[in-house]
Design an enzyme around this catalytic site. Sequence first.
Site, PDB file in Angstrom:
ATOM      1  N   SER A  84       0.988   8.087  19.971  1.00  0.00           N
ATOM      2  CA  SER A  84       2.313   8.403  20.453  1.00  0.00           C
ATOM      3  C   SER A  84       2.250   9.445  21.576  1.00  0.00           C
ATOM      4  O   SER A  84       1.515  10.426  21.465  1.00  0.00           O
ATOM      5  CB  SER A  84       3.097   8.982  19.266  1.00  0.00           C
ATOM      6  OG  SER A  84       4.440   9.122  19.581  1.00  0.00           O
TER       7      SER A  84
ATOM      8  N   HIS B  52       4.380  11.710  22.726  1.00  0.00           N
ATOM      9  CA  HIS B  52       4.931  13.074  22.611  1.00  0.00           C
ATOM     10  C   HIS B  52       4.009  14.042  21.884  1.00  0.00           C
ATOM     11  O   HIS B  52       4.264  15.248  21.854  1.00  0.00           O
ATOM     12  CB  HIS B  52       6.329  13.059  21.959  1.00  0.00           C
ATOM     13  CG  HIS B  52       6.343  12.786  20.485  1.00  0.00           C
ATOM     14  ND1 HIS B  52       6.559  13.775  19.565  1.00  0.00           N
ATOM     15  CD2 HIS B  52       6.192  11.641  19.778  1.00  0.00           C
ATOM     16  CE1 HIS B  52       6.545  13.243  18.348  1.00  0.00           C
ATOM     17  NE2 HIS B  52       6.322  11.949  18.458  1.00  0.00           N
TER      18      HIS B  52
ATOM     19  N   CYS C 181      12.608  20.992   0.331  1.00  0.00           N
ATOM     20  CA  CYS C 181      13.551  20.951  -0.771  1.00  0.00           C
ATOM     21  C   CYS C 181      13.896  19.488  -1.044  1.00  0.00           C
ATOM     22  O   CYS C 181      14.444  18.804  -0.183  1.00  0.00           O
ATOM     23  CB  CYS C 181      14.794  21.735  -0.397  1.00  0.00           C
ATOM     24  SG  CYS C 181      15.307  22.793  -1.722  1.00  0.00           S
TER      25      CYS C 181
HETATM   26  N1  PLP Z   1       1.358   9.390  12.399  1.00  0.00           N
HETATM   27  C1  PLP Z   1       1.086  10.703  12.430  1.00  0.00           C
HETATM   28  C2  PLP Z   1      -0.225  11.192  11.892  1.00  0.00           C
HETATM   29  C3  PLP Z   1       2.024  11.606  12.933  1.00  0.00           C
HETATM   30  O1  PLP Z   1       1.760  12.900  12.943  1.00  0.00           O
HETATM   31  C4  PLP Z   1       3.261  11.101  13.420  1.00  0.00           C
HETATM   32  C5  PLP Z   1       4.299  12.007  13.934  1.00  0.00           C
HETATM   33  O2  PLP Z   1       4.748  12.910  13.279  1.00  0.00           O
HETATM   34  C6  PLP Z   1       3.499   9.720  13.381  1.00  0.00           C
HETATM   35  C7  PLP Z   1       2.509   8.907  12.873  1.00  0.00           C
HETATM   36  C8  PLP Z   1       4.776   9.127  13.886  1.00  0.00           C
HETATM   37  O3  PLP Z   1       4.822   9.162  15.271  1.00  0.00           O
HETATM   38  P1  PLP Z   1       6.200   8.990  16.062  1.00  0.00           P
HETATM   39  O4  PLP Z   1       6.944  10.267  15.893  1.00  0.00           O
HETATM   40  O5  PLP Z   1       5.814   8.771  17.481  1.00  0.00           O
HETATM   41  O6  PLP Z   1       6.894   7.817  15.485  1.00  0.00           O
END
Ligand code: PLP
Length: 386
Positions: A196, A198, A322
């Site tokens: 991803s 971001h 929580c």
């Molecule tokens: N897999 C892992 C290990 C992640 O840290 C994240 C994001 O938090 C994701 C998948 C999901 O990615 P996205 O936010 O681009 O859907």
Amino acid sequence: MIYLDNNATTRPAPEVLEAMWPYYTEHYGNAASTHLMGQRAAVAVEEARAQVARLIGAREREIVFTSGGTESIHAAIRGILPFRPRCRRIVISAVEHEAVIRLAEQLEEEGYQITRIAVDSLGHLDLQMLAESLGDDVAIAAIMHANNETGVIFPIEEVARLTDAAGVPLLVDMTQTVGKIPIDVASLPVQMAAFSAHKFHGPKGVGALYVRSGVHLRPLLVGGGQERNRRSGTTNVPGIVGMGAAADVAARDMEAAEPRIRELRDRLENAILQRVPNCAVIGDRDQRLANTTMIGFEALESEGILLLLSEHGICASGGSACASGSLEASHVLRAMGIPERLAHGAVRFSLSRYTTAEEIDMAIEKLPGLIARLAELNLATERKVR
Ligand code: PLP
């Protein structure tokens, strides 16, 4: 603000924003259109595909752009099932991201059997259990490269060797490693990899799925036939261009940035361990991403810590949340068997190449006092209750 939550998301690099802007303002054509504006956009998407492919050692045609890690994971797992109709079992690790965990639960409801591979108290994958769990009834194995909470890195070469020997397709969730550590999918028997933009200073809402040549997936999204019929939906041109730029910047800076990030992370971690009583690092301190530390503060609650830190300009994340009125440790910490008194007060600090020494020093200056205040408050409340 001292931003120490880079495993949640990262600051877009200036080069990324600069690359994206013209695709909002001037070259906003639909990449599927035949006219000049469309063609201009289509060329930019292909350039970005080459940049992303280069970052992980893939071929351009092996990259499918998606909306992010979650979609890539779903596209890989759901996509392969129709091609392995007689395989009714799916193997995952117990500490996968929720995108895998929740999808596995859905598939369980649909009649699949899920095998969850255990980890030990340091977060290491039980490779023997993995080896014993693979068989010709397994449709796919989904094993992450590095854990988003603890930063612990799995020996993905070893995992791939095992799945390959068993003839089981492997999806590696590389969301936390692409852009942080060098990756070369060509040299690994990995069939699919999800990641991803971001998480490595690219824009949100765009990601990619690496699909090794020869692997067939039924597309999750059908319609306009974009991405050579592998992922429909109008192409997110600025996002993809931004991801391409982020890939180039990561390829350029990653190696030089790593030791500096590690040094800052260690400085923060060691200072906390020295100055705050009753706390410990969670997960293997050696086999870990350079930017991540998860620290358990005994007898405190992570939500309280995070609120107080946030009030004082420090952004971090917790390992407990929580759930229906009571504090529950994350599935990762539970799988590792972390004692509740530590897990409930688990806080993750994650750095990036934009984290400065000044920020870390400021965090070190503020943190021990804040935690001590919280511990005192806790003690006072306990006394009152008694
Ligand atoms: N897999 C892992 C290990 C992640 O840290 C994240 C994001 O938090 C994701 C998948 C999901 O990615 P996205 O936010 O681009 O859907």
